[in-house]
Design an enzyme around this catalytic site. Structure first.
Site, PDB file in Angstrom:
ATOM      1  N   ASP A 352       0.835  -1.186   0.000  1.00 17.54           N
ATOM      2  CA  ASP A 352       0.000   0.000   0.000  1.00 17.54           C
ATOM      3  C   ASP A 352       0.882   1.253   0.000  1.00 17.54           C
ATOM      4  O   ASP A 352       1.846   1.350   0.771  1.00 17.54           O
ATOM      5  CB  ASP A 352      -0.897  -0.023   1.242  1.00 17.54           C
ATOM      6  CG  ASP A 352      -1.811   1.166   1.334  1.00 17.54           C
ATOM      7  OD1 ASP A 352      -2.689   1.305   0.472  1.00 17.54           O
ATOM      8  OD2 ASP A 352      -1.648   1.962   2.285  1.00 17.54           O
ATOM      9  N   GLU A 388       1.600  -0.519  -5.019  1.00 16.58           N
ATOM     10  CA  GLU A 388       0.631   0.519  -5.335  1.00 16.58           C
ATOM     11  C   GLU A 388       1.470   1.772  -5.564  1.00 16.58           C
ATOM     12  O   GLU A 388       2.022   2.327  -4.609  1.00 16.58           O
ATOM     13  CB  GLU A 388      -0.361   0.739  -4.199  1.00 16.58           C
ATOM     14  CG  GLU A 388      -1.370   1.814  -4.524  1.00 16.58           C
ATOM     15  CD  GLU A 388      -2.240   2.211  -3.333  1.00 16.58           C
ATOM     16  OE1 GLU A 388      -3.371   2.656  -3.562  1.00 16.58           O
ATOM     17  OE2 GLU A 388      -1.783   2.100  -2.183  1.00 16.58           O
TER      18      GLU A 388
END
Length: 712
Positions: A352, A388
């Site tokens: 993330d 990401e």
């Protein structure tokens, strides 16, 4: 309070380690002056049964060994040191702290003002000091028995080009499934249940990407609104599987349950990828609680503003950023990753806000210490690593900027394909790039098409059904204003906002879903499907259901779109059956040896090859793509040459029917229809001669193949 014998113990490994006779406790803190180990008999105890100072301090690690302690023992730390927020120090021994290396955590936060290091009522807020004891309100770490019978389990090691990734939420996926025993729904046991696994096998996916399962914190402000942090991007324990997903949550029993789940999925050939959040923690900014890292060594774990260390640098939008530039924090991250691979047998990670981990001061450095260490690590470097590629810092969107060996969520793919199918102008040039694996983003860095994780929807944003049903977000349940201010959803409702009885609109929406899925699974790169999209899942237009732990987020297994599910299974099977759609190498755009045909060719609807100016026409929304099955430039594991049928893909994003002229006999004598998104599921396998004219429905895809696998 009971007294115990405590020996010096060892500084490594960090955390609580049971050796069969007792437990070694070790905690890193560079700036602490003393550390107390606190043992508890019950989860909600406010007072310790045992509280002792760790007797030794070696290499900035505080450690001690207590004989007779066994697995299931509850514990925490109290850390002494200066309370000087303006200098970055927030030590407060009145606060019980969670071990950063805890392998299990007993419960969840019960919000109370005593969990904060400062006095809530003081005018100077976090510059004040609180002596409230928060032990009764904070979950305790648990000593675990690491032993487990893996029964010879091995990681499937599915190559990227053979991977079909399926993003899901452990609870949301299983909570309403009628085939799963009610008492285990929403848990690791439910995800490892035979009914779940059979569904995944029938669908054809090769990996599940689990939304965060590290122990996380439910935000105080959400709880006050009757909401919760359903997605879990608020980590407090990087080694501990979240206790809320355990069907048996008694003092670490869910750790074994997680392993059971992984073992069952591996037996079915399905990999387990974890969505991990190493960029920040649940402790927030200077006004956040003191739960673990902040009270153990705030200046080490967090990136602080250089000229005023009271405040936190925030590249994540959550209040703080972990300091991946310091060795102790890097060690925590690497130890955590290795633990999940070696002890929990997971197959990879999706990071993330990955650019946050690469930031040297303010700029993103692709060769930062974080990536250097992963690259040389013999364990972590061998599993799937997916970034990401954005955060909220300067230059936050970093697509294509990660090292070889990494794959990336390709947000440009998502945006382009959404724009193409809603009819935006001037899309053909970029569409061709995205369809062929985004060589403009990855090819120059010696990466392959599989660096691109292609997706059309994700947990964040509209579901596939809502993407074709809403132009505006409808987040009333979140307490949000529904005015977007920008068209970031890139959605099109097909003429009516939300539910409708208009059969024409319904049919168009269904066709658009098929178009999106066909594009996704026929594109080069690694396709990622979001759980529920193949079932017709709706969130009633909510494009940010992060706080909805209810029917808005949970999959409705009683009202499945069976035709869409059958179609999705078919298109996934086409992808898995034909290497033409999962190439390991880039298209060369050059003739194949022994043939005048290129490995790929682009055609106008009129039948001629596309020229440079054709890509720039504002009105152009339609084209044909020839994929030469003899031009894969690839061999199998035993050196055999990989060949396939040749394919012709017709994309028509124009709103009306168009005549398409098929290529001449040099490309193939006969073309067999494999897929027609305008026909739905029950389509005929029509055969078309070379150079024939096909009338292709508006907003549809037609997939044709040659009769044989051979040179044309």
């Amino acid at each position: 309070m009971e007294k115990v014998t405590i020996y010096p113990g060892q500084p490594y490994p960090l955390g609580a380690t049971w050796d069969g006779n007792g437990v070694n406790f070790a905690l890193y803190s560079e700036n602490a002056t003393a550390v107390e180990i606190c043992l508890f008999d019950n989860e909600d105890d406010g007072e310790e049964s045992i509280r002792e100072f760790l007797p030794e301090h070696s290499h900035q690690v505080w450690h001690g060994y207590i004989p007779g302690i066994k697995p299931t023992q509850l514990y925490g730390y109290r850390v002494h040191g200066p309370y000087e927020p303006e200098n970055g120090h927030r030590f407060n021994p009145h606060k019980l702290l969670i071990d950063p290396y805890a392998k299990a955590i007993s419960g969840v936060i019960n919000w109370h003002h005593s969990l904060f290091g400062y006095d809530f009522n003081a005018e100077d807020k976090d510059l004040s000091y609180s002596d409230g004891n928060g032990a009764a309100y904070i979950p305790k770490a648990v000593v675990i028995d690491p032993g487990y019978d893996w029964e010879g389990d091995k990681l499937p090691r599915t190559s990227y080009h053979n991977s079909i990734i399926y993003e899901l939420h452990v609870k949301g996926f299983t909570m309403r499934h009628p085939g799963i025993p009610e008492e285990i729904r929403g848990t690791y046991a439910a995800l490892g249940h035979k009914v779940t696994i059979q569904y995944l096998k029938d669908l054809g996916v090769t990996a599940v990407e689990l939304m965060p399962v590290h122990q996380f914190v439910n935000d105080h402000h959400l709880q006050e609104k009757g909401l919760s942090n359903f997605w879990g991007y608020n980590t407090i324990g990087f080694f501990a599987p979240d206790v809320r997903y355990g069907s048996n949550a008694y003092r670490g029993a869910h750790v074994q349950e997680f392993k059971d789940m992984v073992k069952a999925l591996h037996k079915a050939g399905i990999e387990v990828i974890l969505d991990v959040v190493y960029n920040h923690t649940a402790e927030g900014n200077e006004l956040g609680p003191t739960l673990s890292f902040k009270g153990i060594d705030n200046t080490t774990y967090y990136r602080l503003v250089e000229d005023n260390k009271r405040y936190y640098m925030d590249y994540t939008g959550t209040g703080n950023t972990l300091n991946a530039n310091l060795p102790a924090v890097l060690k925590l991250m690497m130890d955590s990753l290795r633990y999940w691979v070696l002890d929990m047998h997971v197959d990879g990670f999706r990071f993330d806000l990955a650019p946050t981990l690469a930031r040297e001061l303010h700029e993103v450095d692709r060769l930062s210490a974080f990536f250097d260490i992963i690259h040389q690590d013999p364990v972590i470097s061998q599993v799937k690593l997916i970034a990401e590629p954005w955060d909220i810092g300067e230059g936050g969107y970093q697509v294509g900027n990660f090292p070889p060996g990494w794959a990336e969520w390709n947000g440009k793919y998502r945006d382009c394909i959404r724009d193409y199918w809603r009819g935006s102008d001037s899309m053909l040039g970029e569409f061709a790039q995205r369809f062929t694996g985004s060589p403009d983003l990855y090819q120059d860095d010696n990466r392959r098409p599989t660096a691109s994780i292609n997706f059309l929807t994700a947990h964040d944003g509209f579901t596939l059904h809502d993407l074709v049903s809403y132009n505006e977000k409808h987040n009333e349940a979140n307490g949000e204003n529904n005015q977007d201010g920008e068209d970031h959803n890139r959605s099109w409702n097909c003429g009516v906002e939300g539910p409708t009885d208009d059969q024409g609109v319904i049919e168009l929406r269904n066709k658009q879903k098929r178009n999106f899925l066909a594009t996704l699974f026929l594109s080069q790169g690694v396709p990622m499907l979001v759980a529920g999209d193949e079932l017709g899942k709706t969130q009633q237009g909510n494009n940010n259901a992060y706080c909805q732990d209810n029917e808005i987020s949970w999959i409705d297994w009683e009202n499945v779109d069976q035709e869409l599910l059958a179609y999705t299974r078919k298109i996934i099977n086409i992808t898995k059956s034909h290497p033409s759609f999962r190439r390991r190498r880039w298209f060369q755009g050059q003739p194949i040896k022994g043939s005048s045909l290129h490995d790929i060719a682009w055609f106008l609807p009129e039948g001629g090859l596309m020229e440079d100016h054709n890509w720039m026409e504002d009105y152009a929304k339609s084209l044909g793509v020839f994929l030469n099955g003899m031009g894969l430039h690839s061999v199998g594991l035993k050196g055999e040459k990989i060949i396939d049928y040749s394919f012709y893909v017709i994309f028509n994003a124009y709103h009306d029917n168009l005549d398409f002229h098929l290529p001449g006999p040099d490309y193939g004598d006969q073309w067999i229809q494999v897929l027609n998104t305008a026909a739905g599921w029950n389509e005929s396998k029509e055969v078309f001669a070379a150079s024939s004219v096909i009338n292709v429905s508006g907003r549809s895809i037609m997939l044709l193949r040659t009769k044989d696998k051979k040179a044309i």
